[in-house]
Design a protein around this motif. Structure first.
Motif, short mmCIF file in Angstrom:
data_model
loop_
_atom_site.label_atom_id
_atom_site.label_comp_id
_atom_site.label_asym_id
_atom_site.label_seq_id
_atom_site.Cartn_x
_atom_site.Cartn_y
_atom_site.Cartn_z
N MET A 20 0.81 -1.22 0.00
CA MET A 20 0.00 0.00 0.00
C MET A 20 0.84 1.27 0.00
O MET A 20 0.31 2.36 0.20
N LEU A 21 2.13 1.15 -0.24
CA LEU A 21 2.98 2.33 -0.14
C LEU A 21 2.59 3.40 -1.16
O LEU A 21 2.59 4.60 -0.84
N ASP A 22 2.21 3.00 -2.37
CA ASP A 22 1.78 3.98 -3.37
C ASP A 22 0.49 4.67 -2.95
O ASP A 22 0.33 5.89 -3.12
N ALA A 23 -0.45 3.90 -2.39
CA ALA A 23 -1.70 4.49 -1.91
C ALA A 23 -1.44 5.43 -0.75
O ALA A 23 -2.07 6.50 -0.64
N GLN A 24 -0.52 5.06 0.13
CA GLN A 24 -0.19 5.93 1.25
C GLN A 24 0.52 7.20 0.77
O GLN A 24 0.29 8.28 1.31
N ARG A 25 1.32 7.06 -0.25
CA ARG A 25 1.97 8.25 -0.82
C ARG A 25 0.92 9.18 -1.44
O ARG A 25 1.02 10.41 -1.31
N ALA A 26 -0.10 8.61 -2.06
CA ALA A 26 -1.18 9.42 -2.63
C ALA A 26 -1.95 10.15 -1.53
O ALA A 26 -2.35 11.31 -1.70
N PHE A 27 -2.15 9.48 -0.39
CA PHE A 27 -2.80 10.15 0.74
C PHE A 27 -1.95 11.31 1.23
O PHE A 27 -2.48 12.41 1.50
N ILE A 28 -0.66 11.09 1.36
CA ILE A 28 0.22 12.17 1.81
C ILE A 28 0.13 13.37 0.87
O ILE A 28 0.08 14.53 1.31
N ASP A 29 0.08 13.10 -0.43
CA ASP A 29 -0.05 14.19 -1.40
C ASP A 29 -1.36 14.95 -1.19
O ASP A 29 -1.38 16.20 -1.23
N GLN A 30 -2.46 14.21 -0.96
CA GLN A 30 -3.75 14.86 -0.68
C GLN A 30 -3.65 15.72 0.57
O GLN A 30 -4.16 16.85 0.63
N LEU A 31 -3.03 15.15 1.60
CA LEU A 31 -2.93 15.84 2.89
C LEU A 31 -2.14 17.14 2.75
O LEU A 31 -2.58 18.19 3.24
N VAL A 32 -1.00 17.09 2.10
CA VAL A 32 -0.17 18.29 1.96
C VAL A 32 -0.92 19.35 1.16
O VAL A 32 -0.90 20.54 1.51
N THR A 71 5.41 20.75 6.71
CA THR A 71 6.03 21.97 7.22
C THR A 71 6.28 22.97 6.09
O THR A 71 6.16 24.18 6.29
N GLY A 72 6.58 22.46 4.90
CA GLY A 72 6.74 23.34 3.75
C GLY A 72 5.45 24.02 3.35
O GLY A 72 5.47 25.12 2.78
N ALA A 73 4.30 23.37 3.65
CA ALA A 73 2.99 23.95 3.36
C ALA A 73 2.56 24.95 4.43
O ALA A 73 1.47 25.51 4.34
N GLY A 74 3.40 25.14 5.45
CA GLY A 74 3.11 26.16 6.45
C GLY A 74 2.57 25.65 7.77
O GLY A 74 2.21 26.46 8.64
N ALA A 75 2.51 24.33 7.97
CA ALA A 75 1.93 23.78 9.19
C ALA A 75 3.01 23.30 10.15
O ALA A 75 4.10 22.89 9.74
N LYS A 76 2.68 23.35 11.44
CA LYS A 76 3.44 22.64 12.45
C LYS A 76 2.85 21.24 12.57
O LYS A 76 1.71 21.00 12.17
N VAL A 77 3.63 20.32 13.11
CA VAL A 77 3.16 18.95 13.30
C VAL A 77 3.38 18.55 14.75
O VAL A 77 4.45 18.77 15.31
N VAL A 78 2.32 17.98 15.36
CA VAL A 78 2.44 17.39 16.69
C VAL A 78 2.08 15.92 16.55
O VAL A 78 1.00 15.58 16.06
N LEU A 79 2.98 15.05 17.00
CA LEU A 79 2.88 13.63 16.69
C LEU A 79 3.15 12.80 17.94
O LEU A 79 4.10 13.06 18.67
N THR A 80 2.28 11.83 18.21
CA THR A 80 2.49 10.88 19.31
C THR A 80 2.71 9.49 18.73
O THR A 80 2.42 9.23 17.56
N SER A 81 3.20 8.60 19.57
CA SER A 81 3.45 7.22 19.14
C SER A 81 2.27 6.33 19.53
O SER A 81 1.60 6.56 20.54
N GLY A 82 2.04 5.29 18.71
CA GLY A 82 0.97 4.33 18.97
C GLY A 82 1.54 2.96 19.30
O GLY A 82 2.76 2.77 19.39
#
Length: 392
Positions: A20-32, A71-82
């Motif tokens: 699913m790496l290609d599908a996940q990459r497509a999601f990342i593109d949508q998100l950014v 971050t390049g799109a102007g956002a900060k990121v806050v991330l926790t571990s699961g």
């Protein structure tokens, strides 16, 4: 400020053997793209960033691309571990990454160390502020002593974690107005689980009550893969992609949360475009191959259950002639008698000889008895084995 609540990316996961790496990459593109177009200030990722504690090099590179893009799109990121992440590995270089706008909260020592964002542009140093806290996955038997609790349960360790956050909020309240957002990767009561949260069905993970999150402005949960609101202020974003056929009816997305000096305001849904449709079909083989109303499933990933009285020969090959991406095939014969439902161990106990054992196994796995030709082949094979054994 505009916050985007996401979770459970599970980078590196496969779907019934399909990468699913290609599908996940497509999601990342949508998100950014969304973050840039909607001027999102902070992206929240509530755990299970990776699907494995030791992700592959290409998977780590994808997360790197995602963080650079956000971050390049102007956002900060806050991330926790699961529970699927390695908190130690995911938290590597956290102090360095913080300089670039990526804030990792993967350690118990950071529970009461919020990421602070000013909400009053006119007075950023003394005006209202947003405090974002991160509660990583808490494995009770590993963290109970560190959190000072006697009982190693999800309830007790989560209660201790939220108590630390409340104490920090109380200490800050005397100097300025503080609004809170808490990220937590946990199983909160009232949530609806699905098959792909593997650790919910293996190991008996306990649920924590919603009142542990009372008083926080917004709680961004991760762990369950269906997007849902347990209360107006406590929500699961769900996974951005479907990771099991039980999620076929999910509408994958996130929550967009507006926060200003008065506190948390409107929360609205954001939907992600699915790279592939999921189809869960059931019926007799010939009917499935001929039914016009199943045309939409020809380009989908399919889970198919056949209900023919006897298991059709070459069922998977025939199904894939119409539904080429059939990934799961089941068999549930309609009107099956008691014999069809008898366990193989019971049949084995009733077998009279070796040939009965072989013919019974064949019937058990495919749903129809061996015909005369098949029985003859099996008898010949058994005789050859017997003769070989005698010669030895």
């Amino acid at each position: 400020m505009r916050l985007l609540h996401t979770s459970d990316w599970h980078l590196g996961r496969s779907f019934h053997g399909v990468g699913m790496l290609d599908a996940q990459r497509a999601f990342i593109d949508q998100l950014v793209t969304f973050v840039r177009d909607e001027a999102i200030d902070v992206v929240l990722i509530a755990g299970d960033v990776y699907d494995r504690a030791l992700p592959g090099v290409d998977v780590v590179r994808l997360l790197d691309d995602a963080l650079v893009g956000l971050t390049g799109a102007g956002a900060k990121v806050v991330l926790t571990s699961g529970n699927h992440d390695s908190a130690i590995r995911l938290g590597f270089a956290s102090r360095l990454l913080e300089r670039g706008g990526v804030h990792l909260r993967t350690r118990l020592t950071e529970l009461d160390q919020p990421v602070l964002f000013p909400l009053d542009a006119a007075d950023p140093d003394a005006g209202a502020v947003l405090a974002v806290y991160g509660i990583p996955w808490l494995e009770p038997r590993l963290v109970a002593e560190q959190l000072g609790v006697d009982t190693a349960s999800h309830f007790e360790v989560t209660r201790a974690a939220t108590a630390r956050i409340r104490a920090d909020l109380a200490a800050r309240a005397g100097t300025r107005t503080v609004h809170s957002v808490v990220l937590a990767h946990t199983f909160a009561s009232g949530g609806i689980s699905s098959d792909s949260e593997r650790d919910l069905s293996i190991g008996g993970v306990g649920a924590v009550p919603l009142d542990l999150f009372d008083g926080f402005g917004y709680t961004a949960l991760g762990h369950l893969h269906g997007r849902q609101a347990l209360s107006p202020a406590v929500r699961y974003s769900g996974s951005p992609l479907a990771y099991s056929f039980s999620e076929a009816k999910h509408k994958k997305g996130s929550w967009l949360v507006d926060v200003d000096a008065a506190g948390v305001g409107e929360v609205r849904e954001v939907l992600w475009e699915a790279p592939r449709t999921l189809a869960v079909l059931r019926g007799k083989l010939e009917e499935l191959l001929a039914a016009e109303d199943h045309a939409w499933a020809e380009s989908a990933y399919c889970q198919i259950t056949l209900t023919d009285a006897q298991r059709p020969a070459q069922a998977m090959e025939r199904l894939r002639s119409r539904f080429p991406d059939t990934l799961v095939l089941g068999f549930d014969p309609e009107g099956a008698g008691a014999a069809a439902k008898t366990s193989y161990s019971s049949r084995l106990a009733e077998a009279e000889d070796d040939l009965s054992v072989c013919c019974g196994f064949l019937e058990h796995v495919r749903g129809r008895a061996a015909d005369d030709g098949e029985a003859a082949v099996l008898a010949e094979a058994l005789e050859s084995v017997r003769l070989e054994g005698i010669s030895l």
